[in-house]
Design a protein around this motif. Structure first.
Motif, mmCIF file in Angstrom:
data_model
loop_
_atom_site.group_PDB
_atom_site.id
_atom_site.type_symbol
_atom_site.label_atom_id
_atom_site.label_comp_id
_atom_site.label_asym_id
_atom_site.label_seq_id
_atom_site.Cartn_x
_atom_site.Cartn_y
_atom_site.Cartn_z
ATOM 1 N N ALA A 104 73.394 92.558 46.449
ATOM 2 C CA ALA A 104 74.652 93.255 46.177
ATOM 3 C C ALA A 104 75.544 93.241 47.425
ATOM 4 O O ALA A 104 76.758 93.034 47.322
ATOM 5 C CB ALA A 104 74.378 94.694 45.738
ATOM 6 N N VAL A 105 74.956 93.429 48.594
ATOM 7 C CA VAL A 105 75.718 93.421 49.844
ATOM 8 C C VAL A 105 76.317 92.030 50.072
ATOM 9 O O VAL A 105 77.496 91.895 50.407
ATOM 10 C CB VAL A 105 74.854 93.861 51.040
ATOM 11 C CG1 VAL A 105 75.553 93.590 52.364
ATOM 12 C CG2 VAL A 105 74.499 95.337 50.931
ATOM 13 N N GLY A 118 74.195 89.717 54.514
ATOM 14 C CA GLY A 118 73.266 90.642 53.872
ATOM 15 C C GLY A 118 73.018 91.908 54.668
ATOM 16 O O GLY A 118 72.252 92.762 54.242
ATOM 17 N N TYR A 119 73.656 92.034 55.813
ATOM 18 C CA TYR A 119 73.548 93.248 56.629
ATOM 19 C C TYR A 119 74.776 94.110 56.374
ATOM 20 O O TYR A 119 75.902 93.618 56.431
ATOM 21 C CB TYR A 119 73.487 92.915 58.121
ATOM 22 C CG TYR A 119 72.173 92.341 58.571
ATOM 23 C CD1 TYR A 119 71.225 93.149 59.168
ATOM 24 C CD2 TYR A 119 71.884 90.995 58.390
ATOM 25 C CE1 TYR A 119 70.011 92.622 59.584
ATOM 26 C CE2 TYR A 119 70.682 90.458 58.798
ATOM 27 C CZ TYR A 119 69.733 91.286 59.396
ATOM 28 O OH TYR A 119 68.534 90.768 59.799
ATOM 29 N N ALA A 120 74.570 95.373 56.111
ATOM 30 C CA ALA A 120 75.695 96.294 55.936
ATOM 31 C C ALA A 120 75.993 96.903 57.300
ATOM 32 O O ALA A 120 75.609 98.027 57.599
ATOM 33 C CB ALA A 120 75.366 97.364 54.911
ATOM 34 N N GLN A 125 80.642 98.119 56.185
ATOM 35 C CA GLN A 125 80.738 99.503 55.721
ATOM 36 C C GLN A 125 82.178 100.011 55.774
ATOM 37 O O GLN A 125 82.619 100.758 54.898
ATOM 38 C CB GLN A 125 79.824 100.398 56.552
ATOM 39 C CG GLN A 125 78.345 100.142 56.278
ATOM 40 C CD GLN A 125 77.436 101.070 57.042
ATOM 41 O OE1 GLN A 125 77.669 102.265 57.093
ATOM 42 N NE2 GLN A 125 76.395 100.520 57.657
ATOM 43 N N LYS A 126 82.904 99.572 56.787
ATOM 44 C CA LYS A 126 84.307 99.975 56.914
ATOM 45 C C LYS A 126 85.104 99.529 55.691
ATOM 46 O O LYS A 126 85.860 100.300 55.112
ATOM 47 C CB LYS A 126 84.882 99.364 58.197
ATOM 48 C CG LYS A 126 86.291 99.755 58.512
ATOM 49 C CD LYS A 126 86.677 99.128 59.850
ATOM 50 C CE LYS A 126 88.147 99.180 60.099
ATOM 51 N NZ LYS A 126 88.524 98.510 61.361
ATOM 52 N N VAL A 127 84.907 98.280 55.277
ATOM 53 C CA VAL A 127 85.621 97.763 54.103
ATOM 54 C C VAL A 127 85.068 98.399 52.834
ATOM 55 O O VAL A 127 85.821 98.786 51.934
ATOM 56 C CB VAL A 127 85.521 96.216 54.033
ATOM 57 C CG1 VAL A 127 86.138 95.690 52.747
ATOM 58 C CG2 VAL A 127 86.171 95.580 55.240
ATOM 59 N N LEU A 128 83.751 98.524 52.735
ATOM 60 C CA LEU A 128 83.097 99.056 51.540
ATOM 61 C C LEU A 128 83.602 100.445 51.180
ATOM 62 O O LEU A 128 83.862 100.743 50.023
ATOM 63 C CB LEU A 128 81.576 99.091 51.743
ATOM 64 C CG LEU A 128 80.738 99.640 50.589
ATOM 65 C CD1 LEU A 128 80.818 98.709 49.390
ATOM 66 C CD2 LEU A 128 79.288 99.811 51.025
#
Length: 138
Positions: A104-105, A118-120, A125-128
């Motif tokens: 999913a990442v 594949g690393y969050a 995370q900022k964009v997510l």
């Protein structure tokens, strides 16, 4: 004795320079004295006290560690919930970063123009969690 015009011109030039130096000094001495007086009135800044230094060190914001395969906990739960809300994660929200979360990442990163590693990490995370995150269906 014969008077040389060049010598006379040189002496006159030196006399003019001397007069100019005296006039300049007359104006500069009070100014220099005032600058020195002002400098003596201006307090010298002291270095910060040790407690202040310690507070500043703790005030530095450290970036969040990257979430990856094997990560677990509340941050992974939050990540899974956000990925699920955007349509990327279809598995159970369990707080365990496994293969499904990684897929999913990667899909989210590809769709949002990020490095699909594949690393969050911080950038992912900022964009997510921003309003700029592109949902899977769009």
């Amino acid at each position: 004795m014969k008077k040389n015009p060049k010598v006379i011109a040189g002496i006159i030039g030196l006399m003019i320079l001397a007069v100019l130096a005296i006039v300049l000094a007359t104006y500069m001495i009070p100014t220099i004295s005032e600058v020195r007086r002002e400098a003596s009135l201006t307090p010298t800044p002291l270095p910060p006290a040790p407690d202040t230094i310690r507070e500043n060190v703790y005030a530095v914001v450290t970036p969040e560690p990257a979430l990856h395969n094997g990560s677990q906990g509340e941050k992974v739960t939050k990540l899974q919930e956000r990925l699920q809300a955007l349509g990327y994660y279809e598995g159970e929200v369990d707080g365990q970063f496994g293969p499904g979360t990684r897929e999913a990442v990667v899909a989210f990163q590809e769709r949002n123009g990020l490095d699909p590693d594949g690393y969050a990490g911080e950038e992912t995370q900022k964009v997510l969690y921003s309003d700029l995150a592109v949902p899977k269906g769009n």
